[in-house]
Every structure is written in C-alpha cells, then in structure tokens.
Design an enzyme around this catalytic site. Sequence first.
Site, mmCIF file in Angstrom:
data_model
loop_
_atom_site.group_PDB
_atom_site.id
_atom_site.type_symbol
_atom_site.label_atom_id
_atom_site.label_comp_id
_atom_site.label_asym_id
_atom_site.label_seq_id
_atom_site.Cartn_x
_atom_site.Cartn_y
_atom_site.Cartn_z
ATOM 1 N N CYS A 70 -6.173 -11.638 -5.616
ATOM 2 C CA CYS A 70 -6.414 -11.071 -4.195
ATOM 3 C C CYS A 70 -7.992 -10.816 -4.477
ATOM 4 O O CYS A 70 -8.644 -11.024 -5.308
ATOM 5 C CB CYS A 70 -5.514 -9.850 -3.862
ATOM 6 S SG CYS A 70 -5.861 -8.370 -5.014
ATOM 7 N N ASP B 149 -21.231 -8.529 -28.893
ATOM 8 C CA ASP B 149 -20.057 -9.262 -28.097
ATOM 9 C C ASP B 149 -18.710 -9.134 -28.690
ATOM 10 O O ASP B 149 -18.646 -8.703 -29.984
ATOM 11 C CB ASP B 149 -20.644 -10.801 -28.175
ATOM 12 C CG ASP B 149 -19.938 -11.400 -26.916
ATOM 13 O OD1 ASP B 149 -19.703 -10.914 -25.902
ATOM 14 O OD2 ASP B 149 -19.422 -12.781 -27.243
ATOM 15 N N GLU B 150 -17.843 -9.059 -27.670
ATOM 16 C CA GLU B 150 -16.450 -8.911 -28.051
ATOM 17 C C GLU B 150 -16.325 -7.669 -29.011
ATOM 18 O O GLU B 150 -15.379 -7.534 -29.826
ATOM 19 C CB GLU B 150 -15.896 -9.971 -28.833
ATOM 20 C CG GLU B 150 -16.054 -11.450 -28.216
ATOM 21 C CD GLU B 150 -15.234 -11.695 -26.899
ATOM 22 O OE1 GLU B 150 -14.441 -10.641 -26.602
ATOM 23 O OE2 GLU B 150 -15.346 -12.869 -26.421
ATOM 24 N N SER C 87 -15.466 -11.481 -16.617
ATOM 25 C CA SER C 87 -16.266 -10.798 -15.779
ATOM 26 C C SER C 87 -17.828 -10.881 -16.102
ATOM 27 O O SER C 87 -18.804 -10.224 -15.661
ATOM 28 C CB SER C 87 -16.018 -9.281 -15.759
ATOM 29 O OG SER C 87 -16.178 -8.716 -17.353
ATOM 30 N N GLN D 287 -14.509 -5.184 -28.644
ATOM 31 C CA GLN D 287 -13.215 -4.554 -28.787
ATOM 32 C C GLN D 287 -12.578 -4.884 -29.916
ATOM 33 O O GLN D 287 -11.761 -4.219 -30.347
ATOM 34 C CB GLN D 287 -12.089 -5.030 -27.505
ATOM 35 C CG GLN D 287 -11.938 -6.598 -27.562
ATOM 36 C CD GLN D 287 -13.035 -7.479 -27.123
ATOM 37 O OE1 GLN D 287 -14.036 -7.053 -26.459
ATOM 38 N NE2 GLN D 287 -12.496 -8.923 -26.920
ATOM 39 N N GLY E 185 -15.442 -4.504 -19.383
ATOM 40 C CA GLY E 185 -15.206 -5.220 -18.053
ATOM 41 C C GLY E 185 -13.649 -6.285 -18.735
ATOM 42 O O GLY E 185 -13.214 -6.413 -19.880
ATOM 43 N N THR E 186 -13.115 -6.866 -17.507
ATOM 44 C CA THR E 186 -11.970 -7.701 -17.861
ATOM 45 C C THR E 186 -12.310 -9.046 -18.354
ATOM 46 O O THR E 186 -13.508 -9.325 -18.266
ATOM 47 C CB THR E 186 -11.041 -8.022 -16.567
ATOM 48 O OG1 THR E 186 -11.945 -8.748 -15.716
ATOM 49 C CG2 THR E 186 -10.678 -6.685 -16.098
ATOM 50 N N CYS F 190 -5.977 -6.975 -10.621
ATOM 51 C CA CYS F 190 -5.816 -5.742 -10.167
ATOM 52 C C CYS F 190 -4.601 -5.354 -10.769
ATOM 53 O O CYS F 190 -3.562 -5.991 -10.916
ATOM 54 C CB CYS F 190 -6.071 -5.597 -8.627
ATOM 55 S SG CYS F 190 -4.459 -6.352 -7.589
#
Length: 195
Positions: free
Chosen positions: A144, A83-84, A13, A86, A9-10, A178
């Site tokens: 948005c 966790d983390e 999130s 990435q 997720g970003t 986005c």
Amino acid sequence: MAKLYFRHGTVSSAKTLNLLAVAHNYRSQGKLVVLIKPALDDRFGADVIRSRVGIEQPADMKVLADSHIDRKEFDGVSCILVDEAQFCSAAVIDQLRAISVDLNIPVICYGLRADFRTNLFEGSQRLFELADSIEEVKTTCAFCNRKAITNLKHVGGRATLAGPSVELGAEEKYFPACYACYKEQHAMAGVQQAA
Ligand SMILES: [Zn+2]
C-alpha cells in the site's frame, strides 16, 4: 566527543546506498573513512558493501561477535560507517560507542530495527540503548502507500514466521510492509501470530 548514530530502516529502504553516499562525500573531500560490516553477512561477497541499486565499495574491516576492534585502524579517520549493524553483537556496539568518545570520531550505523517476527536484533537493541542520534530511513510499504515499519518474509510467495532470524539464503524474500499489511499477509497465508 563525537556521536554514535543509528539510522534504521526496513529492507529496501536504501540504507546501504545512503551509507555509500556518505562515504563518497567524505572521500571526495580528501577525508578518510572506514567501512565496517559484520562478518556473517556475505550475501554479496564477503568483502564488499553493496547496495541493491548496484553500487559497491570494499569493506575495510569485518567484525565478528567477539572481535576486539583495533583502534590503530582509525588513525586520521574522519568517520566510521557500519553496514548491516543489526548483525553486530552488543559487545561490538559497545566498542564503537567507546571509540566515538575516546577517539572523537563519529560512528554512523545503518541497519534493520527488527527481524521478520518484529523482534529487535541484538545490534539494533544495543544501538537504541546507546546512540546519541536515532534516525529512521523511510520507505513505502510494498502493498500500500503507508510507511513501512516491518520486514515481511515470504517463502514460495507466502508470508511466514518460520526460520531463524538471521537467514541469508536465496529461497526467502523480504518486503517492507506497514503493520496492517504485515498482519494481512500473515492472515492470508494462515499464519498464527503471537501478537
Ligand atoms: Zn501496507
């Protein structure tokens, strides 16, 4: 054989909150879990996995890029949570993949898909290549109401593409965005994009 999961997720999130909820569920049933984090992420203190909402748990194990994970740590364990993810090296993800199969323990990795330049992280790339299950932890764009898919970096209130992809300082701020808002924010800041 147990599965390797990648839940991406970003920023913002609630990935870590999700991880801590899974850990709580296992532990409330008297089951053992091991919480792992990459050693480079020391934003909230080196030995803690902490959600932005304020909940935290100690990390049971920290891994470096060249760590050899000791399988004896997983005796009697029902689930491994990362966790983390990435920030894990491909070599560490390879070991976790093997552990899920050889020890029959599910490994659930939470992390970002890509950096603020929209390039995959090393750990994320390896997880996309190897995971049995890939799930998106969704959140809304900060600008948005569409779904966020990027991590927008601001420094001094303006979008930027400068700096290293791994940066844990205090000056920069990251927003879930986005793709349309990601582009617009960079255009407003006068940032040239490759894509
Ligand atoms: Zn947007």
